[in-house]
Design an enzyme around this catalytic site. Structure first.
Site, PDB file in Angstrom:
ATOM      1  N   ARG A  46       0.823  -1.206   0.000  1.00  0.00           N
ATOM      2  CA  ARG A  46       0.000   0.000   0.000  1.00  0.00           C
ATOM      3  C   ARG A  46       0.865   1.267   0.000  1.00  0.00           C
ATOM      4  O   ARG A  46       0.486   2.284  -0.544  1.00  0.00           O
ATOM      5  CB  ARG A  46      -0.883  -0.029   1.244  1.00  0.00           C
ATOM      6  CG  ARG A  46      -2.222   0.610   1.027  1.00  0.00           C
ATOM      7  CD  ARG A  46      -3.113   0.299   2.180  1.00  0.00           C
ATOM      8  NE  ARG A  46      -2.322  -0.031   3.370  1.00  0.00           N
ATOM      9  CZ  ARG A  46      -2.854  -0.396   4.525  1.00  0.00           C
ATOM     10  NH1 ARG A  46      -4.143  -0.468   4.654  1.00  0.00           N
ATOM     11  NH2 ARG A  46      -2.102  -0.680   5.560  1.00  0.00           N
ATOM     12  N   HIS A 173       7.015 -23.071   7.359  1.00  0.00           N
ATOM     13  CA  HIS A 173       8.453 -22.946   7.078  1.00  0.00           C
ATOM     14  C   HIS A 173       9.284 -24.063   7.708  1.00  0.00           C
ATOM     15  O   HIS A 173      10.415 -24.301   7.313  1.00  0.00           O
ATOM     16  CB  HIS A 173       8.972 -21.547   7.436  1.00  0.00           C
ATOM     17  CG  HIS A 173       9.246 -21.334   8.896  1.00  0.00           C
ATOM     18  ND1 HIS A 173       8.251 -21.075   9.804  1.00  0.00           N
ATOM     19  CD2 HIS A 173      10.398 -21.341   9.604  1.00  0.00           C
ATOM     20  CE1 HIS A 173       8.783 -20.933  11.001  1.00  0.00           C
ATOM     21  NE2 HIS A 173      10.089 -21.087  10.915  1.00  0.00           N
ATOM     22  N   LYS A 177      13.069 -26.438   6.474  1.00  0.00           N
ATOM     23  CA  LYS A 177      14.335 -26.585   7.212  1.00  0.00           C
ATOM     24  C   LYS A 177      15.038 -27.843   6.730  1.00  0.00           C
ATOM     25  O   LYS A 177      14.432 -28.901   6.604  1.00  0.00           O
ATOM     26  CB  LYS A 177      14.052 -26.675   8.719  1.00  0.00           C
ATOM     27  CG  LYS A 177      13.604 -25.354   9.319  1.00  0.00           C
ATOM     28  CD  LYS A 177      13.452 -25.466  10.817  1.00  0.00           C
ATOM     29  CE  LYS A 177      12.751 -24.246  11.386  1.00  0.00           C
ATOM     30  NZ  LYS A 177      13.639 -23.156  11.751  1.00  0.00           N
ATOM     31  N   GLU A 211      12.133 -22.267  22.547  1.00  0.00           N
ATOM     32  CA  GLU A 211      12.653 -20.969  22.099  1.00  0.00           C
ATOM     33  C   GLU A 211      13.081 -20.145  23.301  1.00  0.00           C
ATOM     34  O   GLU A 211      12.519 -20.306  24.391  1.00  0.00           O
ATOM     35  CB  GLU A 211      11.577 -20.203  21.336  1.00  0.00           C
ATOM     36  CG  GLU A 211      11.091 -20.898  20.088  1.00  0.00           C
ATOM     37  CD  GLU A 211      10.094 -20.028  19.336  1.00  0.00           C
ATOM     38  OE1 GLU A 211      10.529 -19.293  18.452  1.00  0.00           O
ATOM     39  OE2 GLU A 211       8.909 -20.081  19.666  1.00  0.00           O
ATOM     40  N   ASP A 230      -0.204 -21.368  17.364  1.00  0.00           N
ATOM     41  CA  ASP A 230       0.969 -20.781  16.713  1.00  0.00           C
ATOM     42  C   ASP A 230       2.005 -21.838  16.323  1.00  0.00           C
ATOM     43  O   ASP A 230       2.684 -21.700  15.306  1.00  0.00           O
ATOM     44  CB  ASP A 230       1.608 -19.757  17.668  1.00  0.00           C
ATOM     45  CG  ASP A 230       2.766 -19.008  17.039  1.00  0.00           C
ATOM     46  OD1 ASP A 230       2.572 -18.453  15.937  1.00  0.00           O
ATOM     47  OD2 ASP A 230       3.868 -18.988  17.627  1.00  0.00           O
ATOM     48  N   HIS A 235       3.709 -26.488  13.012  1.00  0.00           N
ATOM     49  CA  HIS A 235       5.097 -26.975  12.986  1.00  0.00           C
ATOM     50  C   HIS A 235       5.269 -28.338  13.687  1.00  0.00           C
ATOM     51  O   HIS A 235       5.863 -29.259  13.133  1.00  0.00           O
ATOM     52  CB  HIS A 235       6.041 -25.966  13.629  1.00  0.00           C
ATOM     53  CG  HIS A 235       5.956 -24.591  13.039  1.00  0.00           C
ATOM     54  ND1 HIS A 235       5.700 -24.366  11.716  1.00  0.00           N
ATOM     55  CD2 HIS A 235       6.085 -23.351  13.595  1.00  0.00           C
ATOM     56  CE1 HIS A 235       5.689 -23.059  11.473  1.00  0.00           C
ATOM     57  NE2 HIS A 235       5.916 -22.422  12.600  1.00  0.00           N
TER      58      HIS A 235
HETATM   59  C1  BG6 Z   1       6.620 -19.052  13.721  1.00  0.00           C
HETATM   60  C2  BG6 Z   1       5.864 -18.680  14.965  1.00  0.00           C
HETATM   61  O1  BG6 Z   1       5.789 -19.736  12.823  1.00  0.00           O
HETATM   62  O2  BG6 Z   1       7.721 -19.876  14.065  1.00  0.00           O
HETATM   63  C3  BG6 Z   1       6.777 -17.988  15.954  1.00  0.00           C
HETATM   64  O3  BG6 Z   1       4.776 -17.825  14.628  1.00  0.00           O
HETATM   65  C4  BG6 Z   1       8.004 -18.819  16.227  1.00  0.00           C
HETATM   66  O4  BG6 Z   1       6.095 -17.712  17.160  1.00  0.00           O
HETATM   67  C5  BG6 Z   1       8.670 -19.262  14.924  1.00  0.00           C
HETATM   68  O5  BG6 Z   1       8.911 -18.036  16.988  1.00  0.00           O
HETATM   69  C6  BG6 Z   1       9.777 -20.256  15.184  1.00  0.00           C
HETATM   70  O6  BG6 Z   1      10.486 -20.497  13.991  1.00  0.00           O
HETATM   71  P1  BG6 Z   1      12.042 -20.864  14.001  1.00  0.00           P
HETATM   72  O7  BG6 Z   1      12.354 -21.077  12.555  1.00  0.00           O
HETATM   73  O8  BG6 Z   1      12.758 -19.721  14.610  1.00  0.00           O
HETATM   74  O9  BG6 Z   1      12.154 -22.111  14.825  1.00  0.00           O
END
Ligand code: BG6
Length: 486
Positions: A46, A173, A177, A211, A230, A235
């Protein structure tokens, strides 16, 4: 190997994901020689700005997010040459004609929706209305893909109104990895593990994604999601699928995704007694240079929040292979270390011939380290050296990719780099199919509904710890222990 020439349009090009991951990732692929001269990357957002201003913006992101070894000003300048920008209004008509004119009929066309899901429908509609989406065009969408089954279905329906499933690339994502992909190589390219990979020989599986970061500036999004939505729904679920699935007949997108889907459908409902939720506390500064770390409630600005920043649960896959083998999953923020791993603990041999060894007996454990220090570790029993009789000791057979593969093992591309190149190649293997996402929500929804109905607060845990006390109990009462987070 360079991909074919493409036009990639990144909607939300000035946003957080584009700045941290997409633009730097594309530059790294350019640096690696994978992006051909004829490629074009068009930012769309935008914000009113011209091409030079966007190039300036992109250069700053690359400066900030690309490691020193790949930071070559001449290469960056050459990369910026393939970038362009169009200010566009997703909800209105401004900018669309300009975008249409920039796209070339002969190039592969991909549209990255790096925007909130509320805009997916508007973008899809306009791409069609303006004759921009061709039948071969691809769209890439990010998580969160809905917040429950109903909203995920609605999103799937919105996208399906404009695109075929073969055109839709839903990103998780974690699948990009390198070590996550390696799970498939380890399982299906070696004969060693597969015969033991079942309830008869596996005692239990632990999947940990720990994390050290808190929710930081993402409080508004995170507080509406929590760790279950999340991290677990996507994941951790994907990791579980890759560990539990049957061998696909071929490494082919639908063959792989069919097998993952079967695992998700076989997941049993999780009783509330098998789930522990936690929320991190703040941390007082210790030294003069340290600053206080806010706790979760402060981070999200709501003293009453009942959202979890940690979750641990026990899941069962009810099928022939896994009947009775627990899969313990845990993930949380502000834990002791940033570490993601999968540990497969095998059962003890049926009979010990070493009379004196019983006390020192340990099971074989295969640990797959996803990050950091990617690698594998197999814990085995051997004889303790020395003349003191037949005493056994557990030792690791340890392999780090960095050591085993040299430079190649340390130069691991970011997940996004791999995934974006797969979009251009038209390979959907590492992307979630619509039915997969819906099945994942169908399993997650009752768990979330269960704890929301209970309405209790997550258990507080100290920042820098390994999570709430009750999570230890989840395993203790089964006579097992979590692996240490370190
Ligand atoms: C994201 C989450 O999808 O993955 C985050 O929304 C999280 O909360 C992140 O921190 C972790 O990804 P990675 O690649 O750092 O393990």
């Amino acid at each position: 190997i360079p991909v074919d020439p493409f036009d990639l349009v990144v909607f939300g090009a000035t946003g957080d994901l584009a700045s941290r991951k997409i633009l730097p990732g594309l530059y790294r692929r350019w640096f690696a020689g994978q992006i051909p001269e004829g490629a074009r990357i068009i930012g769309a957002a935008r914000t009113e700005m011209d091409r030079p201003a966007f190039l300036d913006f992109a250069r700053k992101q690359i400066d900030e997010h690309v490691g020193a070894t790949k930071h070559d000003p001449a290469q960056i300048a050459a990369f910026l040459d393939i970038l362009d920008y169009v200010p566009i209004d997703a909800m209105g008509e401004a900018g669309w004609e300009e975008l249409r004119l920039k796209l070339r009929p002969e190039a592969i066309r991909a549209f990255y929706f790096s925007v909130g899901p509320a805009l997916f429908g508007a973008l899809a509609t306009r791409l069609h209305a303006h004759g921009i989406a061709t039948p071969e065009a691809r769209i890439v969408v990010e998580k969160p893909f809905g917040r429950d089954l109903a909203s995920a279905r609605a999103l799937n329906a919105t996208l399906a109104a404009h695109f075929d499933e073969a055109q839709i690339y839903r990103i998780d994502h974690y699948l990009g990895k390198e070590t996550v992909q390696n799970l498939m190589a380890v399982r299906f390219a070696n004969i060693l593990f597969e015969p033991l990979w079942n309830a008869q020989f596996v005692d239990h599986v632990q999947i940990t994604v720990a994390e050290t970061v808190g929710v930081g500036g993402r409080g508004a999004y995170y507080d509406r999601s929590g760790a279950m939505r999340d991290m677990v729904q996507n994941h951790l679920m994907q990791l579980l699928c890759l560990i539990a699935m049957e061998p696909p007949y071929h490494f082919d997108p639908d063959a792989v995704r069919d097998e993952k889907l079967k695992v998700i459908r076989a997941l049993q409902p999780v009783p509330q007694t098998d789930i522990v939720r936690g929320q991190y506390l703040g941390q007082r500064a210790k030294g003069a240079c340290d600053t206080d770390q806010p706790g979760y409630l402060e981070d999200v600005g709501d003293a009453e929040s009942r959202t979890e920043s940690y979750v641990a649960l026990k899941a069962y896959v009810a099928n022939w292979r896994w009947k009775g083998t627990p899969f313990y999953l845990r993930t949380g923020k502000r834990l002791r270390a940033r570490t993601s791993e999968i540990a497969i603990t095998f059962k003890e041999p049926p009979h010990s011939i070493f009379d004196e060894a019983d006390e020192s007996w340990r099971e074989n454990v295969l640990v797959i380290r996803l990050q950091p220090n990617e690698g594998m570790n197999l814990k085995m029993m051997i004889k303790e050296p020395g003349p003191g009789g037949m005493r056994l000791v557990q030792v690791p057979l340890d392999m780090s990719f960095a050591e085993a593969l040299g430079e190649e093992g340390t130069d691991i591309p970011d997940a996004y780099e791999r995934l974006i190149m797969d979009v251009i190649r038209g390979n959907q293997t590492l992307f979630m199919r619509g039915d997969e996402v819906e099945a994942a929500w169908a399993w997650t929804d009752p768990i979330i509904a269960g704890f929301e109905a209970r309405g209790d607060k997550p258990q507080p845990y100290d920042a820098g710890s390994s999570g709430p006390e009750d999570a230890l109990m989840l395993m203790h009462r089964d006579g097992r222990r979590w692996r240490e987070i370190r």
